[in-house]
Design a protein around this motif. Structure first.
Motif, PDB file in Angstrom:
ATOM      1  N   ALA A 113       0.818  -1.212   0.000  1.00  0.00           N
ATOM      2  CA  ALA A 113       0.000   0.000   0.000  1.00  0.00           C
ATOM      3  C   ALA A 113       0.855   1.267   0.000  1.00  0.00           C
ATOM      4  CB  ALA A 113      -0.932  -0.001   1.213  1.00  0.00           C
ATOM      5  N   PHE A 114       2.056   1.210   0.574  1.00  0.00           N
ATOM      6  CA  PHE A 114       2.789   2.466   0.790  1.00  0.00           C
ATOM      7  C   PHE A 114       4.217   2.506   0.247  1.00  0.00           C
ATOM      8  CE2 PHE A 114      -0.706   2.820   3.725  1.00  0.00           C
ATOM      9  CZ  PHE A 114      -1.065   4.144   3.566  1.00  0.00           C
ATOM     10  N   VAL A 115       4.728   1.386  -0.235  1.00  0.00           N
ATOM     11  CA  VAL A 115       6.126   1.380  -0.667  1.00  0.00           C
ATOM     12  C   VAL A 115       6.199   1.151  -2.175  1.00  0.00           C
ATOM     13  CG1 VAL A 115       8.385   0.288  -0.345  1.00  0.00           C
ATOM     14  CG2 VAL A 115       6.828   0.508   1.593  1.00  0.00           C
ATOM     15  N   ASN A 116       6.931   2.004  -2.865  1.00  0.00           N
ATOM     16  CA  ASN A 116       7.095   1.869  -4.317  1.00  0.00           C
ATOM     17  C   ASN A 116       8.274   0.951  -4.631  1.00  0.00           C
ATOM     18  OD1 ASN A 116       5.064   3.770  -5.294  1.00  0.00           O
ATOM     19  ND2 ASN A 116       6.292   5.270  -4.178  1.00  0.00           N
ATOM     20  N   PRO A 117       8.258   0.342  -5.832  1.00  0.00           N
ATOM     21  CA  PRO A 117       9.402  -0.486  -6.232  1.00  0.00           C
ATOM     22  C   PRO A 117      10.705   0.303  -6.076  1.00  0.00           C
ATOM     23  CG  PRO A 117       7.624  -0.735  -7.809  1.00  0.00           C
ATOM     24  CD  PRO A 117       7.197   0.334  -6.848  1.00  0.00           C
ATOM     25  N   GLY A 118      11.707  -0.352  -5.537  1.00  0.00           N
ATOM     26  CA  GLY A 118      13.026   0.275  -5.391  1.00  0.00           C
ATOM     27  C   GLY A 118      13.192   1.046  -4.090  1.00  0.00           C
ATOM     28  N   GLU A 119      12.095   1.361  -3.397  1.00  0.00           N
ATOM     29  CA  GLU A 119      12.241   2.072  -2.118  1.00  0.00           C
ATOM     30  C   GLU A 119      12.728   1.116  -1.031  1.00  0.00           C
ATOM     31  OE1 GLU A 119       9.349   5.937  -2.330  1.00  0.00           O
ATOM     32  OE2 GLU A 119       8.387   4.075  -1.702  1.00  0.00           O
ATOM     33  N   LYS A 120      13.283   1.726   0.022  1.00  0.00           N
ATOM     34  CA  LYS A 120      13.922   0.902   1.064  1.00  0.00           C
ATOM     35  C   LYS A 120      12.974   0.639   2.235  1.00  0.00           C
ATOM     36  CE  LYS A 120      18.344   2.792  -0.199  1.00  0.00           C
ATOM     37  NZ  LYS A 120      19.145   4.011  -0.029  1.00  0.00           N
ATOM     38  N   VAL A 121      13.110  -0.564   2.763  1.00  0.00           N
ATOM     39  CA  VAL A 121      12.312  -0.953   3.934  1.00  0.00           C
ATOM     40  C   VAL A 121      13.279  -1.477   4.987  1.00  0.00           C
ATOM     41  CG1 VAL A 121      10.530  -2.526   4.774  1.00  0.00           C
ATOM     42  CG2 VAL A 121      10.331  -1.567   2.473  1.00  0.00           C
ATOM     43  N   LEU A 122      13.243  -0.890   6.161  1.00  0.00           N
ATOM     44  CA  LEU A 122      14.150  -1.314   7.239  1.00  0.00           C
ATOM     45  C   LEU A 122      13.577  -2.528   7.971  1.00  0.00           C
ATOM     46  CD1 LEU A 122      15.120   2.220   8.529  1.00  0.00           C
ATOM     47  CD2 LEU A 122      16.725   0.487   7.698  1.00  0.00           C
ATOM     48  N   VAL A 123      14.405  -3.549   8.057  1.00  0.00           N
ATOM     49  CA  VAL A 123      13.960  -4.833   8.618  1.00  0.00           C
ATOM     50  C   VAL A 123      14.988  -5.313   9.635  1.00  0.00           C
ATOM     51  CG1 VAL A 123      13.521  -7.258   8.044  1.00  0.00           C
ATOM     52  CG2 VAL A 123      12.785  -5.464   6.463  1.00  0.00           C
ATOM     53  N   PHE A 146      18.933  -4.258   9.665  1.00  0.00           N
ATOM     54  CA  PHE A 146      19.696  -3.630  10.738  1.00  0.00           C
ATOM     55  C   PHE A 146      19.817  -4.629  11.891  1.00  0.00           C
ATOM     56  CE2 PHE A 146      15.269  -2.378  11.285  1.00  0.00           C
ATOM     57  CZ  PHE A 146      15.023  -2.659  12.610  1.00  0.00           C
ATOM     58  N   PRO A 147      20.962  -4.628  12.576  1.00  0.00           N
ATOM     59  CA  PRO A 147      21.226  -5.709  13.535  1.00  0.00           C
ATOM     60  C   PRO A 147      20.482  -5.556  14.860  1.00  0.00           C
ATOM     61  CG  PRO A 147      23.064  -4.176  13.497  1.00  0.00           C
ATOM     62  CD  PRO A 147      22.092  -3.697  12.449  1.00  0.00           C
ATOM     63  N   LEU A 148      20.056  -6.689  15.382  1.00  0.00           N
ATOM     64  CA  LEU A 148      19.597  -6.755  16.771  1.00  0.00           C
ATOM     65  C   LEU A 148      20.662  -7.561  17.513  1.00  0.00           C
ATOM     66  CD1 LEU A 148      15.799  -7.707  16.438  1.00  0.00           C
ATOM     67  CD2 LEU A 148      16.858  -5.448  16.360  1.00  0.00           C
ATOM     68  N   LEU A 149      21.334  -6.906  18.433  1.00  0.00           N
ATOM     69  CA  LEU A 149      22.482  -7.546  19.080  1.00  0.00           C
ATOM     70  C   LEU A 149      22.172  -7.900  20.531  1.00  0.00           C
ATOM     71  CD1 LEU A 149      25.203  -5.095  17.711  1.00  0.00           C
ATOM     72  CD2 LEU A 149      24.548  -7.340  16.790  1.00  0.00           C
ATOM     73  N   ALA A 150      22.718  -9.070  20.941  1.00  0.00           N
ATOM     74  CA  ALA A 150      22.468  -9.535  22.313  1.00  0.00           C
ATOM     75  C   ALA A 150      22.915  -8.494  23.326  1.00  0.00           C
ATOM     76  CB  ALA A 150      23.206 -10.850  22.534  1.00  0.00           C
ATOM     77  N   GLU A 151      24.091  -7.888  23.070  1.00  0.00           N
ATOM     78  CA  GLU A 151      24.635  -6.949  24.074  1.00  0.00           C
ATOM     79  C   GLU A 151      23.783  -5.677  24.195  1.00  0.00           C
ATOM     80  OE1 GLU A 151      26.228  -8.236  21.483  1.00  0.00           O
ATOM     81  OE2 GLU A 151      27.481  -6.786  20.431  1.00  0.00           O
ATOM     82  N   LYS A 152      22.898  -5.459  23.248  1.00  0.00           N
ATOM     83  CA  LYS A 152      21.999  -4.284  23.330  1.00  0.00           C
ATOM     84  C   LYS A 152      20.572  -4.734  23.681  1.00  0.00           C
ATOM     85  CE  LYS A 152      24.979  -1.386  21.265  1.00  0.00           C
ATOM     86  NZ  LYS A 152      25.720  -0.422  22.025  1.00  0.00           N
ATOM     87  N   GLU A 157      19.772   0.474  17.600  1.00  0.00           N
ATOM     88  CA  GLU A 157      20.111   1.867  17.926  1.00  0.00           C
ATOM     89  C   GLU A 157      19.478   2.729  16.849  1.00  0.00           C
ATOM     90  OE1 GLU A 157      24.245   2.620  18.502  1.00  0.00           O
ATOM     91  OE2 GLU A 157      24.307   1.258  20.214  1.00  0.00           O
ATOM     92  N   MET A 158      18.420   3.409  17.185  1.00  0.00           N
ATOM     93  CA  MET A 158      17.660   4.149  16.172  1.00  0.00           C
ATOM     94  C   MET A 158      18.537   5.205  15.503  1.00  0.00           C
ATOM     95  SD  MET A 158      14.881   2.481  16.326  1.00  0.00           S
ATOM     96  CE  MET A 158      14.117   3.301  14.947  1.00  0.00           C
ATOM     97  N   ASP A 159      19.424   5.811  16.253  1.00  0.00           N
ATOM     98  CA  ASP A 159      20.184   6.922  15.686  1.00  0.00           C
ATOM     99  C   ASP A 159      21.248   6.484  14.683  1.00  0.00           C
ATOM    100  OD1 ASP A 159      18.669   8.807  16.848  1.00  0.00           O
ATOM    101  OD2 ASP A 159      19.860   8.879  18.691  1.00  0.00           O
ATOM    102  N   SER A 160      21.527   5.172  14.631  1.00  0.00           N
ATOM    103  CA  SER A 160      22.531   4.757  13.636  1.00  0.00           C
ATOM    104  C   SER A 160      21.853   4.108  12.418  1.00  0.00           C
ATOM    105  CB  SER A 160      23.550   3.803  14.267  1.00  0.00           C
ATOM    106  OG  SER A 160      22.870   2.710  14.811  1.00  0.00           O
ATOM    107  N   MET A 161      20.572   4.318  12.299  1.00  0.00           N
ATOM    108  CA  MET A 161      19.795   3.693  11.223  1.00  0.00           C
ATOM    109  C   MET A 161      19.824   4.574   9.966  1.00  0.00           C
ATOM    110  SD  MET A 161      17.890   0.986  11.982  1.00  0.00           S
ATOM    111  CE  MET A 161      16.804   1.066  13.388  1.00  0.00           C
ATOM    112  N   PRO A 162      19.826   3.969   8.750  1.00  0.00           N
ATOM    113  CA  PRO A 162      19.704   4.789   7.537  1.00  0.00           C
ATOM    114  C   PRO A 162      18.407   5.606   7.576  1.00  0.00           C
ATOM    115  CG  PRO A 162      20.101   2.479   6.984  1.00  0.00           C
ATOM    116  CD  PRO A 162      19.899   2.538   8.463  1.00  0.00           C
ATOM    117  N   THR A 163      18.471   6.838   7.108  1.00  0.00           N
ATOM    118  CA  THR A 163      17.313   7.732   7.251  1.00  0.00           C
ATOM    119  C   THR A 163      16.509   7.877   5.948  1.00  0.00           C
ATOM    120  OG1 THR A 163      18.744   9.584   6.753  1.00  0.00           O
ATOM    121  CG2 THR A 163      18.366   9.112   9.086  1.00  0.00           C
ATOM    122  N   ASP A 164      16.899   7.106   4.919  1.00  0.00           N
ATOM    123  CA  ASP A 164      16.214   7.300   3.633  1.00  0.00           C
ATOM    124  C   ASP A 164      15.264   6.157   3.288  1.00  0.00           C
ATOM    125  OD1 ASP A 164      18.228   5.456   3.386  1.00  0.00           O
ATOM    126  OD2 ASP A 164      18.869   6.119   1.391  1.00  0.00           O
ATOM    127  N   ALA A 165      14.803   5.434   4.308  1.00  0.00           N
ATOM    128  CA  ALA A 165      13.863   4.336   4.046  1.00  0.00           C
ATOM    129  C   ALA A 165      12.432   4.856   4.086  1.00  0.00           C
ATOM    130  CB  ALA A 165      14.050   3.220   5.068  1.00  0.00           C
TER     131      ALA A 165
END
Ligand SMILES: Cc1ncc(COP(=O)(O)O)c(C=O)c1O
Length: 385
Positions: A113-123, A146-152, A157-165
């Protein structure tokens, strides 16, 4: 005639779970007694009052007809009331609720419904495979892991995520790690989504399957229903995986888009099941779980404790998960090899790699067997490992 699959289907990675299922079937045919801790499918029956309600509703010929694709008005109201009781949040049953044929299709269709071909989706990585595959890849979009790490604590970490998705999927209580989050994390995630103009898809399928004193929050509550869509399911809460009943609540614009896709593809969930959903959710008289849900949780909590105690005896370092019926076990070496070794002893676990590269080095164990069978699996593990 052997027609070629469409490119988007060819792009999907092999479905590891189907391969495992084949191997398990082969072992079963050879006569091996299998203890299946692989699939997240409750072994407990649907509570009797829900079965009674379905039986009754099936007798009404009106329920044999097409449902409305927007979902029955009474059921949407029951969902809104549940949100009010459970999370103390106001939801408009007309514009902010969609009824789903299991939350899985909603999680996939929201992307259409909301994502066009070629656009990025954070998973997340690891994650429930639908976000990257059924959602992003089958929309010709690009899943960015994006990683989910045991030590976290398996929180990103939201602030280290790509912002163009265009969209992000988050899921707590989490499959496969069993990790949980608090309202502060959801607040931070929502703020980040607003700042980066990213659609926030929150998968809350395990909100009711929590242990000890942990209570799962709602992203809708935290984010005032702005730019968020949250997915819920009857599957695990009421042992109803086979009925395919779920719902989405959220920003009216996101709900409208989801409904628009669905109206072109399906004709809604069966009316008699929508009525059963209203009845089941109506069992919540306040924020607390009703007895029929609590009874289940007690069983899963006891099994969790049996499994954790046994694994510790075998030398594994494990903490009891605060939610879900999964235990995310760190193992030595590749997860596939570990799972195959256990299969040799008739125990099915899911190799972590099936949830993404970030799942390597782990296996997921689901407590969907009785405590006695879990004890037996532990005894077999002691011999193999
Ligand atoms: C994290 C997560 N979300 C959603 C679902 C889908 O549930 P359903 O389609 O049965 O509502 C599952 C099922 O296992 C899951 O693990």
């Amino acid at each position: 005639m052997g027609f070629d699959y469409a490119n988007r289907l060819k792009m999907l990675p092999p479905y590891l779970f189907a391969e495992i299922e084949e191997k398990v079937e082969k072992k079963r045919k050879e006569g091996m007694d299998i203890i299946d801790l692989g699939i997240g499918d409750p072994d407990l029956p649907t509570p009797q009052p829900i079965l009674d309600c379905i039986k009754k509703e099936l007798q009404d010929p009106d329920n044999h007809r097409y449902p409305s694709s927007a979902g029955e008005a009474d059921t949407r109201r029951a969902i809104a009331q549940w949100y009010k009781r459970r999370f103390n949040v106001n939801v408009d049953p007309n514009g902010e609720v969609a009824i789903l044929i299991g939350s899985k299709e909603g999680l996939a269709n929201i992307c259409r419904a909301f994502v066009n071909p070629g656009e990025k989706v954070l998973v997340p990585d690891p994650a429930y495979p639908v976000y990257a595959q059924g959602a992003a890849l089958l929309t010709d979009a690009v899943p960015l892991r994006f990683p989910l790490l045991a030590e976290k604590g398996f929180l990103p970490e939201m602030d280290s995520m790509p912002t163009d998705a265009r969209m992000i999927y988050l899921n707590y209580p989490n499959n496969p790690t069993g990790a949980v989050c608090d309202e502060d994390f959801l607040l931070q995630a929502h703020r980040w989504c607003n700042e980066t103009n990213t659609i926030f898809c929150y998968d809350n399928a395990y909100s009711e399957m929590t242990f000890d004193d942990y209570v799962a929050p709602s992203a809708i509550k935290v984010g005032h229903n702005d730019g968020i869509i949250e997915f819920c399911s009857l599957s695990k809460t009421f042992n109803m995986t086979g009925y395919r009943m779920g719902y989405a609540v959220g920003d009216a614009n996101l709900i409208a888009g989801l409904k628009k896709v669905k109206s072109q593809i399906d004709s809604g969930a069966p009316k008699f099941l929508q009525k059963a959903m209203s009845m089941a959710l109506g069992e919540y008289k306040g924020a607390e779980r009703p007895q029929m849900v609590q009874d289940n949780i007690n069983v899963y909590q006891e099994r969790r404790d049996v499994l954790v105690r046994g694994l510790r005896k075998l030398g594994f370092k494990v903490d009891p998960p605060k939610a879900t019926f999964y235990l995310w076990l760190k193992v030595d070496g590749p997860s596939l090899k570990f799972a195959e070794d256990l299969l040799g002893a008739g125990i099915v676990v899911t190799p972590g790699i099936g949830f993404g590269k970030g799942g390597e080095g782990y296996v997921r164990m689901a407590t969907t067997q009785t405590s006695e069978r879990i004890e037996e699996a532990l005894e077999r593990m002691a011999k193999v490992l």
